[in-house]
Design a protein around this motif. Sequence first.
Motif, PDB file in Angstrom:
ATOM      1  N   LYS A   1      -4.378  -6.868   6.519  1.00 25.63           N
ATOM      2  CA  LYS A   1      -3.775  -6.921   7.837  1.00 25.63           C
ATOM      3  C   LYS A   1      -2.186  -7.701   7.210  1.00 25.63           C
ATOM      4  O   LYS A   1      -1.256  -7.070   7.152  1.00 25.63           O
ATOM      5  CB  LYS A   1      -4.111  -7.546   9.009  1.00 25.63           C
ATOM      6  CG  LYS A   1      -3.076  -7.371  10.052  1.00 25.63           C
ATOM      7  CD  LYS A   1      -3.668  -8.478  11.637  1.00 25.63           C
ATOM      8  CE  LYS A   1      -2.567  -8.164  12.474  1.00 25.63           C
ATOM      9  NZ  LYS A   1      -2.657  -9.243  13.753  1.00 25.63           N
ATOM     10  N   LYS A   2      -2.288  -7.973   6.523  1.00 23.61           N
ATOM     11  CA  LYS A   2      -1.383  -9.733   6.028  1.00 23.61           C
ATOM     12  C   LYS A   2      -0.845  -8.339   4.635  1.00 23.61           C
ATOM     13  O   LYS A   2       0.430  -8.991   4.619  1.00 23.61           O
ATOM     14  CB  LYS A   2      -1.510 -10.685   5.087  1.00 23.61           C
ATOM     15  CG  LYS A   2      -1.909 -12.163   7.058  1.00 23.61           C
ATOM     16  CD  LYS A   2      -2.957 -12.906   6.715  1.00 23.61           C
ATOM     17  CE  LYS A   2      -2.544 -14.478   6.882  1.00 23.61           C
ATOM     18  NZ  LYS A   2      -1.256 -14.369   7.359  1.00 23.61           N
ATOM     19  N   ALA A   3      -1.825  -7.989   4.675  1.00 28.74           N
ATOM     20  CA  ALA A   3      -1.010  -7.441   2.716  1.00 28.74           C
ATOM     21  C   ALA A   3      -0.793  -5.858   4.026  1.00 28.74           C
ATOM     22  O   ALA A   3       0.915  -5.607   3.197  1.00 28.74           O
ATOM     23  CB  ALA A   3      -1.856  -6.889   1.968  1.00 28.74           C
ATOM     24  N   ALA A   4      -0.607  -4.826   4.252  1.00 27.81           N
ATOM     25  CA  ALA A   4       0.292  -4.114   5.668  1.00 27.81           C
ATOM     26  C   ALA A   4       1.340  -4.553   6.073  1.00 27.81           C
ATOM     27  O   ALA A   4       2.269  -3.910   5.108  1.00 27.81           O
ATOM     28  CB  ALA A   4      -0.637  -3.857   6.088  1.00 27.81           C
TER      29      ALA A   4
ATOM     30  N   PHE B   1       0.975  -1.676   0.253  1.00 25.84           N
ATOM     31  CA  PHE B   1       0.015   0.153  -0.475  1.00 25.84           C
ATOM     32  C   PHE B   1       0.923   1.358  -0.189  1.00 25.84           C
ATOM     33  O   PHE B   1       1.778   1.742   0.844  1.00 25.84           O
ATOM     34  CB  PHE B   1      -0.785  -0.001   1.268  1.00 25.84           C
ATOM     35  CG  PHE B   1      -2.072  -0.809   1.606  1.00 25.84           C
ATOM     36  CD1 PHE B   1      -2.867  -0.707   0.532  1.00 25.84           C
ATOM     37  CD2 PHE B   1      -1.718  -2.203   1.916  1.00 25.84           C
ATOM     38  CE1 PHE B   1      -4.150  -1.841   0.434  1.00 25.84           C
ATOM     39  CE2 PHE B   1      -2.846  -3.162   1.880  1.00 25.84           C
ATOM     40  CZ  PHE B   1      -3.760  -3.304   1.315  1.00 25.84           C
ATOM     41  N   PRO B   2       0.735   1.845  -1.305  1.00 25.79           N
ATOM     42  CA  PRO B   2      -0.588   2.525  -1.519  1.00 25.79           C
ATOM     43  C   PRO B   2      -0.750   1.797  -2.409  1.00 25.79           C
ATOM     44  O   PRO B   2      -2.189   2.608  -3.230  1.00 25.79           O
ATOM     45  CB  PRO B   2      -0.764   4.240  -1.183  1.00 25.79           C
ATOM     46  CG  PRO B   2       0.615   4.725  -1.549  1.00 25.79           C
ATOM     47  CD  PRO B   2       1.306   3.568  -0.321  1.00 25.79           C
TER      48      PRO B   2
ATOM     49  N   ILE C   1       4.272   4.614   6.439  1.00 22.99           N
ATOM     50  CA  ILE C   1       3.175   5.090   6.267  1.00 22.99           C
ATOM     51  C   ILE C   1       1.972   4.875   6.157  1.00 22.99           C
ATOM     52  O   ILE C   1       0.949   4.271   6.690  1.00 22.99           O
ATOM     53  CB  ILE C   1       3.438   6.949   6.853  1.00 22.99           C
ATOM     54  CG1 ILE C   1       4.516   6.657   7.501  1.00 22.99           C
ATOM     55  CG2 ILE C   1       1.937   7.488   7.198  1.00 22.99           C
ATOM     56  CD1 ILE C   1       4.866   8.139   7.231  1.00 22.99           C
ATOM     57  N   ALA C   2       1.492   4.786   4.624  1.00 19.53           N
ATOM     58  CA  ALA C   2      -0.260   3.731   3.734  1.00 19.53           C
ATOM     59  C   ALA C   2      -0.211   2.875   4.447  1.00 19.53           C
ATOM     60  O   ALA C   2      -1.971   2.496   4.239  1.00 19.53           O
ATOM     61  CB  ALA C   2       0.092   4.241   2.441  1.00 19.53           C
ATOM     62  N   ALA C   3       1.007   2.009   4.677  1.00 18.11           N
ATOM     63  CA  ALA C   3       0.769   0.473   4.788  1.00 18.11           C
ATOM     64  C   ALA C   3      -0.130   0.429   5.825  1.00 18.11           C
ATOM     65  O   ALA C   3      -1.149  -0.111   6.538  1.00 18.11           O
ATOM     66  CB  ALA C   3       1.745  -0.295   4.868  1.00 18.11           C
TER      67      ALA C   3
END
Length: 376
Positions: free
Chosen positions: A186-189, A163-164, A233-235
């Motif tokens: 949560k996992k992707a972040a 992300f983003p 920060i975006a994640a």
Amino acid sequence: MDASLQICKIKGIPIRLHFTMLIFIPVMFLFFMMNSPPIGFNNVDMTTKYLLSASATFLLFLSIVLHELSHSFFALKYGTKIHNITLFIFGGVAMMEDIPKEPRKEMQIALAGPAMSMLIGAFFLVIYVFLKHLGVFSPVRLLAASMSTLNFMLSFFNLIPAFPMDGGRLLRAAFACRMRFVDATKKAALVGKIIAVVMFVVGLMPDPAALMRGEPAPPMSPFLSLIAILIFIAATEEENATRIFSALEHVKVGDVMRRGDQAFVSADMTVEDVLEKMASERHTEYVVVNTYGEPVGSVFFRELKEIQEKREHKISDFIKPIEVVSSEDIALDALKHMLREHKDIFAVVDDEGKLVGAVTKKDLIASSELIAGKMK
């Protein structure tokens, strides 16, 4: 104060220019002026260099708009409202009401942008190859090479699974095929944060070319490290926002609102009275009501503390406009409305229009944290 300016509308979607683009435009112009082909134009005469750099800056700007419009058109296809497209120094963002949680739909929306960048890159590549085949070395050929290269780079960069970028949303959609949307986020972040840490370290590593020459080695790419910080920060923000939104999507405003004296102050109260009430109850915003119990505005500690010399004045002299929502409204919708309109408090009425409470942004976020904790 709004930090962006609307410059046009395309298919009803406002295109806004963030003030940071005032930095981006001259920086990109100089970037094209100073760099070598296939991206820059430092191998031509000064007049041609100026013309090509200006044209490339405009075309890159247009490419970013088309990239974001592609996301927007697919989102509209699935019923998502697009508030605007805002162009920042690091690219563009399509401000959507809500991203569909169905993995297939999110994948299509996320892929639309990189696919458009690929198409633009391919278009300019065809022009470049055609002119090269004719043996024509012209400014148009240099411009085509630059736009083709940059659009392919834009596409591949956006497919990084963090992300983003669009790749982060693709990764979440893939995870969401096997788990809850909030867990997939949560996992992707987490993956995005790991990538950001790696990018940050790589950006600060000594330049290997300088080391091989036996020279003092500066950091490889401080700009890459800066991007890594923004990605991290975006994640984090995406994960937090998804957790909050998921917790509130089945909760009503009436379940999280403040009631009675904790929600209201009378318009006849003085500034001093309200400040004392705020200190006692530890709230920083209230709905102001008239003698009939009707909402007439709102009042905030941040404004009152600036006018303490007028402590004997009635609070009715300093109230702000107030919006009204129903106790039966979904709490998530109320929070989105607050965020969109930059509001901090709403008056709450029942089915008969009677004032029954107040709901604040802090109430909604605090409630979401409690609900999310119970859902674990």
